[in-house]
Design an enzyme around this catalytic site. Structure first.
Site, PDB file in Angstrom:
ATOM      1  N   SER A 149      38.292  27.891  45.385  1.00  0.00           N
ATOM      2  CA  SER A 149      36.761  27.559  45.666  1.00  0.00           C
ATOM      3  C   SER A 149      36.442  26.649  45.821  1.00  0.00           C
ATOM      4  O   SER A 149      37.046  25.939  45.914  1.00  0.00           O
ATOM      5  CB  SER A 149      36.532  28.570  44.058  1.00  0.00           C
ATOM      6  OG  SER A 149      36.726  27.439  43.290  1.00  0.00           O
ATOM      7  N   SER A 167      40.676  28.680  41.549  1.00  0.00           N
ATOM      8  CA  SER A 167      39.626  27.652  41.511  1.00  0.00           C
ATOM      9  C   SER A 167      40.029  26.171  41.974  1.00  0.00           C
ATOM     10  O   SER A 167      41.351  25.421  42.151  1.00  0.00           O
ATOM     11  CB  SER A 167      39.746  27.284  40.191  1.00  0.00           C
ATOM     12  OG  SER A 167      39.990  26.772  39.241  1.00  0.00           O
ATOM     13  N   ASP A 168      38.912  25.878  42.888  1.00  0.00           N
ATOM     14  CA  ASP A 168      38.996  23.697  42.442  1.00  0.00           C
ATOM     15  C   ASP A 168      39.605  23.493  41.298  1.00  0.00           C
ATOM     16  O   ASP A 168      38.603  23.785  40.776  1.00  0.00           O
ATOM     17  CB  ASP A 168      38.442  23.473  44.211  1.00  0.00           C
ATOM     18  CG  ASP A 168      38.426  22.205  44.657  1.00  0.00           C
ATOM     19  OD1 ASP A 168      39.491  21.930  43.963  1.00  0.00           O
ATOM     20  OD2 ASP A 168      37.277  21.941  45.084  1.00  0.00           O
ATOM     21  N   TRP A 169      39.926  21.978  41.513  1.00  0.00           N
ATOM     22  CA  TRP A 169      40.294  21.200  40.354  1.00  0.00           C
ATOM     23  C   TRP A 169      39.100  21.484  39.277  1.00  0.00           C
ATOM     24  O   TRP A 169      38.104  20.221  40.153  1.00  0.00           O
ATOM     25  CB  TRP A 169      41.014  20.413  40.420  1.00  0.00           C
ATOM     26  CG  TRP A 169      42.567  20.606  41.231  1.00  0.00           C
ATOM     27  CD1 TRP A 169      43.875  20.020  40.257  1.00  0.00           C
ATOM     28  CD2 TRP A 169      43.303  21.742  41.348  1.00  0.00           C
ATOM     29  NE1 TRP A 169      45.027  20.543  40.599  1.00  0.00           N
ATOM     30  CE2 TRP A 169      44.456  21.536  41.217  1.00  0.00           C
ATOM     31  CE3 TRP A 169      42.981  22.812  42.425  1.00  0.00           C
ATOM     32  CZ2 TRP A 169      45.865  21.681  41.762  1.00  0.00           C
ATOM     33  CZ3 TRP A 169      43.990  22.990  43.627  1.00  0.00           C
ATOM     34  CH2 TRP A 169      44.784  23.473  43.088  1.00  0.00           C
TER      35      TRP A 169
END
Ligand code: NOJ
Length: 925
Positions: A271, A304-306
């Site tokens: 994402s 998800s991105d972090w």
């Protein structure tokens, strides 16, 4: 020794949930998450007002089950067998990271060892294995984009894949195609391949194929419209910016490269941080459920991105499959949005059993699809220390120790590929009087600190968060450590002793100026937002589009003292070059970001062992204001910053051409030491055009499982910590205490509990038909059927002629081999403009020839697909050929501004035109 202190800065990126179309708070969910999600709902209502009218993130449910395309069928069958034997806690465990700093990689999932499914290692980044050693630091994405060489794109991907596999990383966190480069100042454009969806798409496709052919899962990122760094993340005081984009622009520009990666079988998608049309990327059901998983037919898993995840139930229902790195708003305390909370949410009935089954199945299927069930190595490195022995779970504080780094050398012979990429990317923008190539006896004065590597060492700044010395890559998570850096000055010293060195960025007060040539090295840097370099917070805010460190002045001063100045630019993207027309500035070369092979690659071009064959992957304008205001960076706004794509599908050359603005150097431009001609061009229609593609085949059936909520009291334990389970403090687990599990289960079973307040438009019923634009990986397979073939002969006609009238310093005549880059642009029939305005020309294909000797020819074929001649029709929600009988012109040439051969779709004839639709024409022999 701790490897990267800059990772700590991500800890401050605390996440506040916030969405426009998000779900209301979950009455059945945990108290912690309920409170956060409730706060969300309030903030959402306020934020929704900020998004300009007309930009909507409509609800789209449920998440399509994975497994409905034939190319993934076998892997889904295997995954279904495995997942059928998993307990609920095992399923949730593999969907969630174990916590930042908790294991060896950038992110690690939990495992399901009981059924033979391992922990997965997810590792940055797009140009090589980050945070380790004995790896290759490949040229960056923008550099491979500048080669326009599909084979090299594949080879670079394959070499990167081999290195990730060699280190035991299951999932490569690249390639990046978002940012697309809409904003020239955007911080992370250099991780991608250029400011055009077709160039990005082809480079992504070849990279994904190369990486995944090694058995490594590639991750295409960041989904979607993540075009600037500042204000990207949600924090307690402000939500991340909202990219407000219309449907047609999304399809024709930003989704296009993702569609290509999905066609190539990409296993994972990451994402973005920002919101899209007001709804955060990790829980934007329209973006994930509809566009990605339904229309584009994505069969892998979405992570998800972090720290980009903003909620628990909402993200699960909106199609997120993996939470990275697992931590919630406040990291490192063992809490999570998912893990044990997801177990709880399934038990209490908030998240349907069928959704967790699909999440787990998608992850396991991607693992089978890459063959990782067969002898895949375990991680043999640690991202967090460069010592051999260290904490096994550094984030846990109290952690057992062990061997964490085995220093496995994964470089193989990849330096040769890295060097080939760095060489073929070098883009010659200007070469008056055939100043280049240099003769071996030329005397040189070298200016600029960028000629030599950082005197403190090429890896002295964590994540390359400084611009000192040769600039081989930008900064942030997209960087990797150099095993060595072959800098230009070392390579020059190997070539000649006729060298005077002034390796500073201030022009010396006294110089001899007796040399034939001044070589001036300048740079422009950018990177990821968690590091600020010289006042630039990722995006080029302070530096603007100018060269760093007084680069312009250095060039200008050199131009006052020398008759022949050669400027060498190491850059993340376009720069403004007000000095380029100074009479002494005879040659300009862009090295882009050459990675570890910055030296010999350059000298092989300077001295004419190879002819330059790089072409610009973006336009360079005379001034920044030549591009529309809407592509400027957005700055602080109270509430949610709004980034509205008012320019629609007119970015880069599409905008410049439509507004008759002549660029300084057009997209696709790049000179050679040779001249090329085009001859015997023809266009063949391969298939009759209809206005709509035929409807796609129905979806294949997907795995089915029982949908009853599992009883946590059964054995093997579905949700409860096994007796005597040894827990590591702050590590993220998917188990619940017995009392929590039973309470959640009771809620789920109770007929009197208020059901979860699903949003308007929510449905749990799968849509088994394909949408007209969908039906296969990347979209309706008919979109990718070849429609036109264009055949043309490219001939090396010998040394390039002098490009201006001056007679000084004309030194060499090149007689070597040279590669040409043929580009094909589509022009839609004029009749279509009233219904669908289209840019004057759009890139639709390209090919690089082999190295041709003078007089030698190569036949090149480019095919265009139905999608290439279609526009996205918002009302029909389909790709439409606006005028199937109309005359499409396929323009051939050497850049978006030098197109002079037009092939007609009606007559099949290709003819020379004095002027192209934009810029100058070409001659057709
Ligand atoms: C954030 C970046 O946006 C992403 O590209 C990267 O893979 C992760 N951090 C992990 O470092």
């Amino acid at each position: 020794m701790l490897r990267q202190v800059t990772h700590l800065s991500l800890f401050f990126s605390f996440v506040l949930p916030s969405l426009s179309e998000d779900l209301p708070q979950d009455a059945r969910f945990s108290a912690f998450q309920s409170a956060s999600e409730e706060a969300n709902a309030t903030v959402d209502a306020v934020l929704a007002l900020a998004v300009p009218e007309g930009y909507v993130a409509a609800p789209w449910y449920p998440t399509p089950h994975g497994g409905w395309t034939p190319d993934w069928a076998e892997s889904y069958a295997k995954a279904a067998d495995l997942v059928a034997n998993m307990t609920l806690a095992e399923k949730t465990n593999i969907t969630t990271g174990t916590g930042y700093f908790m294991d060896r990689c950038t992110g690690n999932t939990g495992s399901a060892h009981r059924v033979g499914f391992p922990q997965l290692c997810l590792q940055d980044g797009p140009l090589g294995v980050r945070n380790t050693e004995n790896n290759t630091a490949f040229p960056a994405g923008i550099t491979i984009g500048a080669t326009w060489n599909k084979e090299l794109m594949y080879q670079r991907g394959a070499a990167i894949g081999q290195e990730f596999r060699g280190k035991g990383a299951n999932i490569h966190l690249g390639p990046s195609v978002g940012a697309l480069g809409r904003k020239p100042r955007g911080g992370r454009n250099w991780e991608g391949f250029g400011s055009d969806p077709v160039l990005q798409g082809i480079a992504a496709r070849e990279s994904v194929r190369g990486i995944q052919d090694q058995g490594v899962i590639a991750t295409i990122k960041h989904w979607l419209v993540n075009e600037q760094e500042m204000f990207r993340m949600y924090n307690p005081f402000q939500p991340g910016y909202s990219s407000n984009v219309d449907d047609r622009t999304l399809h024709e520009l930003y989704m296009w490269p993702f569609a290509e990666a999905i066609r190539a079988g990409v296993g994972a998608v990451m994402s973005a941080y920002n919101a899209v049309n007001g709804s955060a990327s990790t829980q934007n059901s329209y973006l994930i459920n509809n566009l990605l998983k339904d229309e584009l037919g994505f069969q892998g898993f979405m992570m998800s991105d972090w720290f980009a995840q903003n909620s628990g139930v909402a993200t699960a229902l909106s199609g997120l499959d993996m939470s990275m790195p697992g931590d919630p708003t406040v990291p490192l305390f063992g809490d999570a949005w998912w893990a044990f909370h997801l177990t709880e949410a399934v038990l209490n009935g908030s998240v349907p059993v069928d959704r967790i089954n699909d999440m787990a199945t998608r992850i396991v299927a991607a693992w089978y699809q890459m063959g990782q069930d067969q002898d895949y190595p375990e991680p043999n490195f640690s991202s967090w220390t460069d010592d051999a022995v260290g904490l096994l779970h550094p984030g846990a504080l109290i952690s057992p120790q062990g061997v964490v780094n085995e220093f496995v050398d994964v470089q193989g012979d990849h330096a040769a590929i890295a060097r080939a990429v760095a060489t073929e990317a070098i883009t010659l923008l200007k070469n008056d009087n055939q100043t280049l190539p240099l003769s071996s006896s030329a005397t040189l004065a070298v200016f600029g600190s960028a000629a030599a590597q950082n005197p403190d060492g090429p890896n002295s700044c964590a994540d390359k968060g400084c611009n000192k010395g040769t600039l081989g890559m930008g900064w942030g998570s997209g960087s990797a450590d150099y095993p060595y850096l072959d800098d230009p000055i070392s390579a020059l010293r190997r070539r000649t002793s006729n060298l005077t060195e002034y390796l500073t960025d201030t022009f010396p007060s006294t110089i001899d100026a007796g040399e034939d040539y001044a070589l001036v090295f300048i740079t422009a840097d950018s990177g990821e937002n968690y590091i600020t370099v010289d006042g630039n917070p990722g995006d080029r805010t302070v530096a603007g589009l100018y060269a760093w460190h007084n680069g312009d002045e250095l060039v200008e001063k050199a131009a006052e003292q020398y008759d022949t100045v050669i400027v060498i630019v190491q850059t993340v993207g376009p720069i403004l070059m007000d000095w380029s027309d100074l009479p002494s500035v005879k040659a300009i070369l862009f090295q882009h970001l050459p990675g570890q092979e910055a030296g010999e690659s350059l000298t092989s071009i300077l001295y004419g062992e190879e002819s330059p064959s790089g072409h610009l992957p973006y336009s360079i304008t005379h001034q920044e204001s030549d591009l529309p205001e809407s592509v400027d960076l957005v700055y602080f706004e109270l509430g949610q910053p709004q980034d509205t794509y008012a320019e629609r599908h007119y970015i880069d050359y599409r905008y410049l051409n439509a507004h008759n603005i002549t660029p300084h150097y057009p997209f696709g431009h790049g000179l050679s030491y040779a001249n090329f001609s085009l001859s015997t061009a023809t266009l063949t229609s391969l298939s009759p055009l209809t206005s709509l593609p035929p409807p796609p085949s129905p979806k294949l059936p997907t795995p089915t499982y029982p949908t009853t909520i599992p009883n946590p009291s059964t054995s093997p334990t579905e949700a409860i910590y096994p007796p005597n389970f040894s827990r590591i403090w702050r590590y993220i687990y998917s188990y619940l205490s017995e009392s929590d599990a039973l309470r959640a289960y009771d809620i789920g079973q109770s007929p009197t509990t208020t059901p979860y307040p699903y949003p308007a438009g929510y449905s749990a019923t799968q849509r088994n038909h394909s949408v007209p634009a969908g039906g296969g990986p990347g979209g309706n397979p008919a979109l990718f059927e070849p429609i036109f073939a264009v055949n043309v002969t490219v001939t090396n006609t010998g040394a390039a002629a002098s490009t201006n009238n001056s007679t000084s310093n004309s030194t060499s005549t090149y007689t070597g081999h040279a590669k040409a880059v043929l580009q094909a642009y589509i022009q839609f029939p004029a009749s279509t403009q009233s219904s669908f305005d289209t840019p004057p020309v759009q890139l639709r294909g390209f090919a690089k020839t082999r190295a041709l000797a003078p007089g030698e020819s190569q036949e090149v074929e480019l095919t265009l697909t139905r999608k290439d001649v279609s526009v996205w029709d918002v009302a029909r929600q389909n790709w439409v050929v606006p005028d199937p009988a109309g005359e499409y012109l396929v323009w051939l040439g050497w850049s978006s501004g030098q197109l002079g051969v037009a092939c007609s779709s009606v007559t099949g004839v290709c003819a020379e035109r004095e002027r192209g639709p934009v810029g100058l024409g070409l001659s057709l022999r």
